[in-house]
Design an enzyme around this catalytic site. Structure first.
Site, PDB file in Angstrom:
ATOM      1  N   LYS A  66      87.860  68.703  32.733  1.00  0.00           N
ATOM      2  CA  LYS A  66      87.309  67.829  32.147  1.00  0.00           C
ATOM      3  C   LYS A  66      88.148  66.669  31.427  1.00  0.00           C
ATOM      4  O   LYS A  66      89.412  67.182  31.051  1.00  0.00           O
ATOM      5  CB  LYS A  66      86.280  68.613  31.041  1.00  0.00           C
ATOM      6  CG  LYS A  66      85.486  67.510  30.194  1.00  0.00           C
ATOM      7  CD  LYS A  66      84.434  68.653  29.604  1.00  0.00           C
ATOM      8  CE  LYS A  66      83.490  67.553  28.615  1.00  0.00           C
ATOM      9  NZ  LYS A  66      82.647  68.329  27.697  1.00  0.00           N
ATOM     10  N   SER A 141      77.564  67.382  28.186  1.00  0.00           N
ATOM     11  CA  SER A 141      78.568  66.441  28.610  1.00  0.00           C
ATOM     12  C   SER A 141      79.679  66.554  29.576  1.00  0.00           C
ATOM     13  O   SER A 141      80.206  65.546  30.318  1.00  0.00           O
ATOM     14  CB  SER A 141      79.322  66.069  27.400  1.00  0.00           C
ATOM     15  OG  SER A 141      80.344  66.982  26.847  1.00  0.00           O
ATOM     16  N   SER A 165      77.472  71.851  26.171  1.00  0.00           N
ATOM     17  CA  SER A 165      78.000  70.888  27.256  1.00  0.00           C
ATOM     18  C   SER A 165      78.504  71.560  28.475  1.00  0.00           C
ATOM     19  O   SER A 165      78.943  70.945  29.611  1.00  0.00           O
ATOM     20  CB  SER A 165      79.101  70.217  26.834  1.00  0.00           C
ATOM     21  OG  SER A 165      78.645  68.989  26.023  1.00  0.00           O
TER      22      SER A 165
HETATM   23  N1  GLN Z   1      74.597  67.554  24.169  1.00  0.00           N
HETATM   24  C1  GLN Z   1      75.104  68.170  22.924  1.00  0.00           C
HETATM   25  C2  GLN Z   1      75.553  67.002  22.009  1.00  0.00           C
HETATM   26  O1  GLN Z   1      75.452  65.914  22.387  1.00  0.00           O
HETATM   27  C3  GLN Z   1      76.304  69.063  22.994  1.00  0.00           C
HETATM   28  C4  GLN Z   1      77.512  68.432  23.502  1.00  0.00           C
HETATM   29  C5  GLN Z   1      78.766  69.266  23.709  1.00  0.00           C
HETATM   30  O2  GLN Z   1      78.585  70.443  23.926  1.00  0.00           O
HETATM   31  N2  GLN Z   1      79.860  68.807  23.813  1.00  0.00           N
HETATM   32  O3  GLN Z   1      75.954  67.074  20.691  1.00  0.00           O
END
Ligand code: GLN
Length: 456
Positions: A66, A141, A165
């Site tokens: 990532k 994400s 994410s």
């Molecule tokens: N979707 C969640 C957020 O926007 C989780 C993001 C993540 O785990 N990096 O905070």
């Protein structure tokens, strides 16, 4: 997973992966392809194999990271304009460990900028497309990493999970995604989102691969004070008898096909002799609200280092230092990044700290306790990963609350520090992947991965 040997060379494995990455270009999976670097490493491994030297457990295995994992190859951008042009002098501990076993990083994958989001649409470089339907989101994400594994470009990919994410994009693309116990894998060298909930983990095609990666990546790191002394191999694979399901998650706000998939799996488990117990976890309904206070507060602190002076992008139109900060941040952050910085500073401000941050911190303690109580009644919990399967591109992007609701079932694990594994369990009638989430007590990661085989 396929490792290199005398007949199948690392060079061949890497070349194939790079070719596939290019073939699937329209999915917008990679921010950077490490062609030269990967081929050079592959040649080194092939020479060692030819000389009969010992090679690592991941010799020649192509993988993706990532783009919030730091490494000197290419730029580490976290898919944010403000980091454009930033080349890291260091490598994340997790990547270092994988590379020490011979794995070869072929590219850096797309994400929601700074990992803020649930669809990869908040990326400065545009969205990644779902592996099963190009009109749908990859999830987020870590969307790029999930799709890279789902389309079989790489054997595995790294992700970060602050509130879902890894698990949510894994479930949207039909692969395994693990958020380990908080502290199991070092956070050193990964762009921080929320330091108290960030967890480093992986996307794989099988539970066996996940086990192998965890056995390599876990362990205490002197560079991350919150990393745990190694427990992974020592963690007993205990005899699993009872599986809990959460009463509150079985309602109309969860898509019917996902509820049916859960019902089918619990029925299968009963037939195999497991006891299924219903859990009342009333505090979980506050998890999302607590998360969207605690996380922005930490985000606001972590992102304050981006001022146009030290890293990456700097706005050129500034007359003095203050306007340099202002313009760089205004041009460099995505709207969702700005929203979180604003919310974070608000909930931490002197007039509102007690009403918001402190209250959320108290709710977090109750959530931790609720999980502890739940694991007295069962060994693992099985829940949906999120209330929906992959939604259409553009469907929620202008509605932050609808996007936050996607995280309803994933964030409480991060607040409690417990591990969660997204397991692909089937498809919707229209052919989209459905994932379920196995949740265990802290340090039960190995047993959790082992138990996933029962859901096949
Ligand atoms: N979707 C969640 C957020 O926007 C989780 C993001 C993540 O785990 N990096 O905070």
């Amino acid at each position: 997973m396929k490792t290199a040997n005398k007949t199948v060379t690392a060079t061949k494995l890497v070349k194939d992966a790079l070719e596939k990455a290019k073939h699937f270009k329209e999915y917008n999976i990679f921010n950077y392809l490490n062609e030269e670097g990967a081929l050079k490493k592959a040649a080194e491994i092939d020479e060692r194999i030819a000389r009969g030297e010992k090679v690592g457990k991941l010799a020649g295995v192509p993988f993706a990271i990532k783009d919030n994992y730091l490494s000197p190859e290419g730029e580490t951008t976290a898919s944010a304009h403000i980091l454009e042009g930033f080349t890291s002098p260091i490598t994340a501990t997790c990547v270092e460990k994988l590379e020490a076993e011979g794995a070869i990083m072929i590219g850096r994958t797309n994400l929601d900028a700074f990992a803020h989001g649930s669809s990869t649409e908040n990326s400065y470089y545009g969205p990644t497309l779902n592996a099963y339907d190009k009109e749908r989101v990859a999830g987020g994400s870590s969307g790029g990493s999930a799709v890279a594994v789902a389309l079989d470009i790489v054997e595995f990919a790294t992700g970060s999970d602050t509130g879902g994410s890894i698990r949510q994009p894994a479930s949207f693309n039909g692969v395994y995604g693990l958020k380990p116990t908080y502290g199991a894998v070092s956070r050193y060298g990964v762009v921080a989102m929320a330091s108290s909930t960030d967890c480093m983990g992986f996307f794989t095609k099988t539970p066996e691969d996940m086990d192998l990666l965890m056995s390599i990546a876990t362990g205490q790191d002197p560079k991350d004070m919150t990393s745990l002394p190694d427990f992974y191999e020592k963690s007993e694979v205990k005899k699993v008898k009872k599986i809990g399901v959460i009463k509150d998650f079985d309602n109309d706000s969860v898509n019917i096909e996902i509820r049916e998939a859960l019902k089918k799996k619990t029925d299968d488990l009963k037939k195999k002799g497991y006891e299924v117990v219903e859990l009342d976890m009333p505090t979980l309904k506050y998890a999302l609200a607590a998360y969207y206070i605690i996380v922005p507060a930490e985000v606001a602190s972590n992102l304050s280092r981006h001022d146009g002076v030290r890293y990456g992008f700097r706005s050129e139109n500034s007359k003095n230092l203050e306007s340099l900060y202002e313009n760089t941040r205004d041009e460099g952050f995505m709207p969702e990044n700005k929203r979180r910085i604003m919310i974070g500073n608000f909930v931490l401000s002197s007039g509102f700290y007690d009403a918001y941050f402190l209250k959320a911190a108290k709710a977090r303690t109750l959530i931790v306790k609720e999980y502890e109580e739940a694991f007295k009644k069962c060994d693992f919990i099985l829940t949906p990963v999120s209330p929906n399967y992959a939604f259409k591109l553009g469907e929620k992007v202008n509605d932050p609350i609808a996007m936050y609701l996607e995280d309803l079932m994933s964030v409480s694990l991060n607040l409690a520090g417990v591990p969660g594994l997204a397991v692909p369990v089937g498809k919707t009638k229209t052919g989209l992947p459905i994932g379920l989430q196995l949740v265990g007590p802290r340090r039960s990661d190995k047993a959790l991965i082992e138990f996933a085989k029962e859901l096949k």
